[in-house]
Every structure is written in structure tokens, then in C-alpha cells.
Design an enzyme around this catalytic site. Structure first.
Site, PDB file in Angstrom:
ATOM      1  CD  GLU A 156      23.696  21.969  61.513  1.00 17.28           C
ATOM      2  OE1 GLU A 156      24.528  22.681  60.934  1.00 17.28           O
ATOM      3  OE2 GLU A 156      23.685  21.828  62.744  1.00 17.28           O
ATOM      4  CD  GLU A 313      25.221  18.029  63.826  1.00  9.96           C
ATOM      5  OE1 GLU A 313      25.849  19.052  64.142  1.00  9.96           O
ATOM      6  OE2 GLU A 313      24.990  17.725  62.657  1.00  9.96           O
TER       7      GLU A 313
HETATM    8  C1  GLA Z   1      26.963  21.428  62.340  1.00  9.92           C
HETATM    9  C2  GLA Z   1      27.062  20.327  61.305  1.00  9.92           C
HETATM   10  C3  GLA Z   1      28.071  19.295  61.635  1.00  9.92           C
HETATM   11  C4  GLA Z   1      29.318  19.909  62.222  1.00  9.92           C
HETATM   12  C5  GLA Z   1      28.938  20.724  63.420  1.00  9.92           C
HETATM   13  C6  GLA Z   1      30.123  21.317  64.137  1.00  9.92           C
HETATM   14  O1  GLA Z   1      26.093  21.174  63.330  1.00  9.92           O
HETATM   15  O2  GLA Z   1      25.832  19.721  61.055  1.00  9.92           O
HETATM   16  O3  GLA Z   1      28.382  18.589  60.453  1.00  9.92           O
HETATM   17  O4  GLA Z   1      29.894  20.735  61.264  1.00  9.92           O
HETATM   18  O5  GLA Z   1      28.136  21.788  62.981  1.00  9.92           O
HETATM   19  O6  GLA Z   1      29.746  22.085  65.247  1.00  9.92           O
END
Ligand code: GLA
Length: 660
Positions: A156, A313
């Protein structure tokens, strides 16, 4: 250029299923249990080593890969693929201790401390050097591994550190500005520095928009957003290029955060940088939660150019970072996942595999909850895995374009919500989402597309709050309408060029002639104020006194109350067989429905759903496969759709089509 490649693996296409796997949080004895439970759940792929830097390189230049080799060995023995992270997302304590100059600085001049994650400056040469050394070591170590299906750059990018105001950032910003403007004269003109005595005589005088006594220069702010998006893109490229050099056969991706609440990255600009597109999405509770999820999936699918993309995710249930973290209701887990699949995802993954015992995310849901595998949640996860396994027929099948599109534009999002505007109550994404909800309520499929998309293929294009309209975009929109397209745009559109300079002569500036209207002054509303329109809808937050310039412009609705009573609120100008319509106030999703209905009717765009399902069901199509997604909490009776069962369960998704 759309993404070109999918995972490196053999065998027929399938929908991949898995999670972020963080084995370093657990003793090795748990790893074998993990792999056993993964088999039970139907896991096919994991993202590994996302936050493993401190474990992999406990001291500078000293690599400990043994434990990761063991984990990879266990996974690979069970046929589980690797989306292997470069592990650079969060630097280890030794690095920030030895080199505090990697730490990002906020606009007030506060330096962030380590102790959380992502505490690095995107433009720090020192951070870059250490990160790339690790990337090289990782790539070299695992180059030939047969389970290596993809590389996952960082994590991210920009989630917590996109805006860095440090001296490194200042230097890089100046370099970026020199590339953009070439001369100081050009920069001074673009930034309008004749205002408030801001004229620059030397490049070194230029800074990021740090805390100032009052509003910093708006073009400086806009360019800083562009620069910050580009700075992280440079980091992505730097890691990717090493991976491509060492493992040319392995595709490279990074997880985007398309839409969400995060406007930080111009993802339309990042698409060509990755081999396939990956996205993360988390549900924001509220009345439009499911619509927002679909919106994000839809936009991601269109950014991917119709090719498969990877849902890297989402959550099995609650997250840990909202004020109140609501658990998913029965059915939501599968509906959320399948909505992404309906919009082109060929991989469904979660954060994370096993819920943490310690650390900031210990109350974030996972595939294996604290309660263990003997739990409702794990059984729902395994049921989803089984369902996805049966859906291989949809893998690789492109999302079928709709007849209508909603345009989404990051620079307009950035610019429309800047400070020192007529109102700070405008919400770019909310307006776009309201139009999306209205399409869903009308039962009409729509594509959410970046502004650079091929608009000609659509009968109807809605461009909400298209605030930044460079001359070339105005030409494209004029051509679209002249060629028979039906364009709808809204308040605060067409106002500025790419430098955030107002188009003169009256609003909506660059779109004024196309729309055949003119606005002399904005008329935002105070909180709690609302004005009624004579079509039964109402506006809040913003209105505009619209004058008709072209006498042929048709008034679709007028203001009925307030200062503007009797004046046009919604207009339509016919142009040959096309049209250009304008909505001068935020109507909310319910108010948009009748307006949209009229536009669609005149454009000849119809719902593909039987009457009783319109609004309650979202239809998404991939080739011959149709997804019927129940947007409601009630079971729905279905008729009129061949091959569909009689009842669509509450929050359920039914899939019909030859592949079934
Ligand atoms: C982000 C991060 C993950 C985790 C999620 C939790 O998407 O990439 O590592 O912290 O948030 O919602």
C-alpha cells in the site's frame, strides 16, 4: 497501457484464494497447522513477508533467510503459491536509529518516530538504497523458486507516508518542478505567483506547502499532490526494475487502494507500472457501504482495462481502525468477495491469514480468528473457498462493458476539495458514489472509468464535479457529444485548467458553451439549508444561478424555493443526436434517480433486469456469466431470468450463465 500478465503458474485458470500470511508472528510449530488449515480453507496463494524486514535483515547487511525458506518449503509442498513481498514496507529499528534522516516530516515540521510502520520518506536516498539492497537479496534468493507466482512491491505505497515535507522532499520536489516547467518563468506563471508577492527568483526558494500563516498557494498544493504520487511511483519503479532484472519471468504488482477514502495516488497514472493490477478494499459502514465496495471494484476493473485483477486485501469481518469496528453480518463475507469477482477480480485475498495475538491489529479479523478453526468465521471462509473453486469457469473472462460510464478523475478530486473555496463541504467521491447508487437503484449497469478512458464507446457519460478541465479534455467532451454521446455533468465542473486557473467568462468555464449555460456566481448553502426543486427533489450544500445562453437549452427542473426560486437547476442541451446536461446542485442518490432516469430514457439505455429486481439487485456481467448480487438484507424472489434459482438469498449472490 493495461496490465499484460497474470500470475506465473501452470494449470488451468482458476479464482485464486488466500491472504497475507505473517508467519513471523507465530512460533514455527504453528506453521504446519497453518498450512493444514489453508488446505482445508482452499487457499491457493499467500502474500508473504510483507512486514518481515526486521526478521530478514536483523542487522544491516546480515540476512536471515532460513526461517522464510522453511515457511516457503511448507507452503510449496502443499501447492500454495507465493505472492512474495519485497519486505520493504516498514523499515527495521536499526535503520531508523542509524539513519533518522529517513523519517518523514509532516507539514508542521514534526518528524515521525518509528514504532508504527511505513516511517520512511518516499524520496530518501538512504532509505531507497537500503530498500533496494533488500529487494536484490530477496530476488536473488528466491529467483528460481517454482512457487513464486508474483512479486508484491512494498505494501500500500503511500498509505501513511505519502505527504512528506522534509528537506529530501523539498529537493525532490524542486527536481520534479524543473522537469515539469523547465523555467522559473513558466512555474511562476503556472502557480500564479504574482498573487501575494510569491514570485520565485531561484529554484532553491521553492518548498513543499509546509504550514503557512494562511492558505498556501493552491497550484503549489496541487503540484505537491502530483509530485507525491510520482515520488512513490518512482519508488515502485526502482523496486520493480530490480525484480525484472533478476526474475524477468515473474510478474510484479503492488496493492493499490482504489477509491476508499484515500485520494493520495493517481492510480490511473500508475496502471502501466505493474504487470497486473492489485487492489485492497475495506468496507466503510453506512447506508452506501455495499455500493461503495462495488464502486471500488468497478473502477479497479476498468483501470485494469477489462483484464483480470487481484483483490489483494479485504476483511473477513471487522477491521480495527474505524471508530467502531462492525463485524460482518451473515452473508456479507461471501457477497463482498463475489462482488469483486463480478467486477473482474480473479483472486480473492484477505488481510490476514491468522488473527494476531499482539500488535496494533490484534482486533482485526482474519481467516483464522482468535477462536480458531472451530468457528463460524472459519467455516464461512472455507465455504467461500469451496465456492470459488467451483467458479473456475469465470477466471480470465473479461468484465463486459456497460452502456454508461461515470468518470472518475484524481486531479479533480484533489483540486475540488482544496481550501479557500466557496465551500469546504463538497465531497468529490461522495457525488460520484451518489450517481453510482442511482445507477444501481435504476438497475442499470455502469462502468466507473478514469477520465482518460475511451468515452466514445458509451451512450451516456456522467462526469460529476469534473473540476479540472484542461483545454484538451474540453475538446474530447465536445467531440463525444457531437458524435451523439449523452454527457451529464454537475456543479463546480469545468472550472479550472490543469494549473488550477479559473476559465474566464463565467462558469462552468471550459464546458460553458457545450452546456449552453452560464453561471456568474456560486451560491453555496449553509449547513442545514436545503432548496426544493420543482421535480420533487432537493439540493443541499451548493447551488448555482444558471442562465440559459443557448435559447434551445431545455430546463429539466428549476429551483422552487430559496434565493434562486424560479431559476433553472437542471438543464439539457441537445446537440445533434447527443446532449449535454447540467445538474447545478447535489441531489443525493435518491434525488439523482429521476434525473438519471430521464437521461437514460432519452439515450435509449435500459435496465437489463426484470422490474421486480431493479434497485434491489446489482447485475454485473463477465462474458456469458451474469452475477446477481442481492443488495438487500432480505431474500428476493426471482423470475424472468432463465437459469436463475427461484430465490436469491439475503445478501446472496447468484451466478447464471452457460459456464454454470
Ligand atoms: C492495510 C494494510 C494491511 C493491514 C490492513 C488492515 O490494508 O495493507 O497490512 O494493515 O490495512 O485493514
Amino acid at each position: 497501457m493495461p496490465p499484460q500478465r497474470w500470475l506465473r503458474r501452470s494449470g488451468p485458470l482458476r479464482i485464486e484464494f488466500g491472504a497475507d500470511y505473517n508467519p513471523e508472528q507465530w512460533p514455527p510449530a504453528v506453521w504446519a497447522d497453518d498450512v493444514r488449515a489453508m488446505r482445508e480453507a482452499g487457499v491457493t496463494i499467500v502474500s508473504l513477508a510483507v512486514f518481515s524486514w526486521a526478521r530478514l535483515e536483523p542487522r544491516s547487511g546480515e540476512y536471515h533467510f532460513g526461517w522464510l525458506d522453511d515457511v516457503i518449503g511448507l507452503l510449496a509442498a502443499d501447492g500454495i503459491l507465493l505472492d512474495l513481498a519485497t519486505a520493504t514496507a516498514s523499515p527495521p529499528p536499526w535503520l531508523s536509529t542509524a539513519h533518522p534522516e529517513i523519517l518523514p516530516v509532516d507539514r508542521l515540521g514534526h518528524t515521525f518516530s518509528p514504532g508504527g510502520r511505513q516511517h520512511w520518506r518516499p524520496t530518501s536516498p538512504v532509505f531507497r538504497q537500503h530498500a533496494l539492497r533488500l529487494v536484490r537479496a530477496m530476488a536473488t534468493r528466491y529467483a528460481g523458486h517454482p512457487a513464486l507466482a508474483a512479486w508484491h512491491v512494498s505494501n500500500e505505497l503511500g498509505c501513511h507516508n505519502v505527504y512528506d515535507y522534509s528537506d529530501d522532499a523539498a529537493r525532490a520536489f524542486r527536481r520534479w518542478l524543473r522537469g515539469r516547467y523547465r523555467t522559473l518563468d513558466a512555474l511562476n506563471a503556472a502557480w500564479g505567483t504574482a498573487f501575494w508577492s510569491q514570485r520565485y527568483a531561484d529554484w532553491d526558494e521553492i518548498l513543499p506547502p509546509r504550514l503557512a500563516p494562511t492558505h498556501p498557494n493552491p497550484t503549489q498544493q496541487l503540484d505537491f499532490k502530483r509530485f507525491s504520487s510520482d515520488a512513490l511511483k518512482e519508488h515502485l519503479r526502482a523496486e520493480r526494475d530490480i525484480l525484472r532484472e533478476i526474475t524477468p519471468g515473474v510478474p510484479v504488482t503492488t496493492n493499490f487502494m482504489v477509491a476508499g477514502d484515500i485520494d493520495i495516488i493517481d492510480y490511473a497514472d500508475w496502471v502501466p507500472e505493474v504487470d497486473f493490477l492489485a487492489n485492497d478494499h475495506y468496507v466503510r459502514p453506512g447506508p452506501q457501504a455495499q455500493d461503495e465496495l462495488s464502486f471500488s471494484a468497478n473502477l479497479t476493473g476498468n483501470l485494469a482495462g477489462g483484464r483480470p485483477w487481484f483483490l489483494m486485501e479485504h476483511s473477513t469481518s471487522a477491521v480495527n481502525w474505524q471508530p467502531v469496528n462492525v463485524a460482518k453480518k451473515p452473508g456479507e463475507l461471501a457477497r463482498d468477495s463475489l462482488t469483486h469477482v463480478a467486477h473482474g477480480a480473479d483472486a480473492v485475498c484477505f488481510f490476514q491469514w491468522r488473527q494476531s495475538r499482539a500488535g496494533a491489529e490484534k482486533y482485526h479479523s482474519a481467516m483464522v480468528p482468535h477462536a480458531g478453526t472451530d468457528s463460524v468465521l472459519f467455516r464461512s471462509v472455507a465455504a467461500l473457498g469451496a465456492r470459488l473453486r467451483e467458479m473456475a469457469y469465470v477466471a480470465g473472462v473479461a468484465r463486459t462493458p456497460a452502456q454508461a460510464a461515470i468518470v472518475f478523475d484524481w486531479p479533480s478530486w484533489w483540486a475540488a476539495e482544496q481550501d479557500s473555496h466557496p465551500s469546504d463541504r463538497l465531497r468529490y467521491k461522495q457525488e460520484a458514489l451518489d450517481w453510482y447508487t442511482a445507477f444501481l437503484d435504476a438497475g442499470v449497469r455502469v462502468d466507473v472509468v478514469p477520465v482518460g478512458a475511451e468515452l466514445q464507446r458509451y451512450d451516456v457519460v456522467v462526469a460529476p464535479v469534473l473540476h479540472v478541465v484542461p483545454a484538451s479534455l474540453a475538446v474530447r467532451l465536445r467531440t463525444y457529444v457531437a458524435d451523439g454521446g449523452h454527457l451529464v455533468t454537475t456543479y463546480f465542473s469545468g472550472i479550472v485548467d490543469e494549473h488550477d486557473h479559473v476559465w474566464l467568462g463565467g462558469y462552468p468555464g471550459a464546458l460553458r458553451d457545450l452546456l449552453g449555460i452560464r453561471v456568474q456566481e456560486f451560491a453555496p448553502l449553509l449547513d442545514g439549508e436545503r432548496v426544493e426543486l420543482d421535480n420533487g427533489t432537493h439540493g443541499t450544500r451548493w447551488t448555482e444561478p444558471v442562465d440559459l445562453v443557448d435559447p434551445a437549452v431545455e430546463v429539466l427542473a428549476s429551483y422552487r424555493t430559496g434565493e434562486l426560486a424560479g431559476r433553472p437547476a437542471i438543464t439539457r442541451r441537445a446537440v445533434g443526436t447527443g446532449s449535454a446536461s447540467y445538474v447545478s446542485t447535489p441531489l443525493g442518490a435518491a434525488g439523482i434517480v429521476p434525473v438519471l432516469g430521464e437521461v437514460l430514457k432519452r439515450a435509449g439505455v435500459r435496465s437489463e433486469l426484470p422490474g421486480q429486481l431493479r434497485g434491489r439487485v446489482e447485475l454485473a456481467v463477465r462474458g456469458d456469466v451474469r452475477f446477481l448480487i442481492n443488495r438487500t438484507d432480505e431474500p428476493l424472489e426471482i423470475s424472468g431470468i432463465p437459469g436463475a434459482p427461484a430465490v436469491l438469498p439475503a445478501r446472496g449472490v447468484t451466478i447464471v450463465g452457460p459456464g454454470r
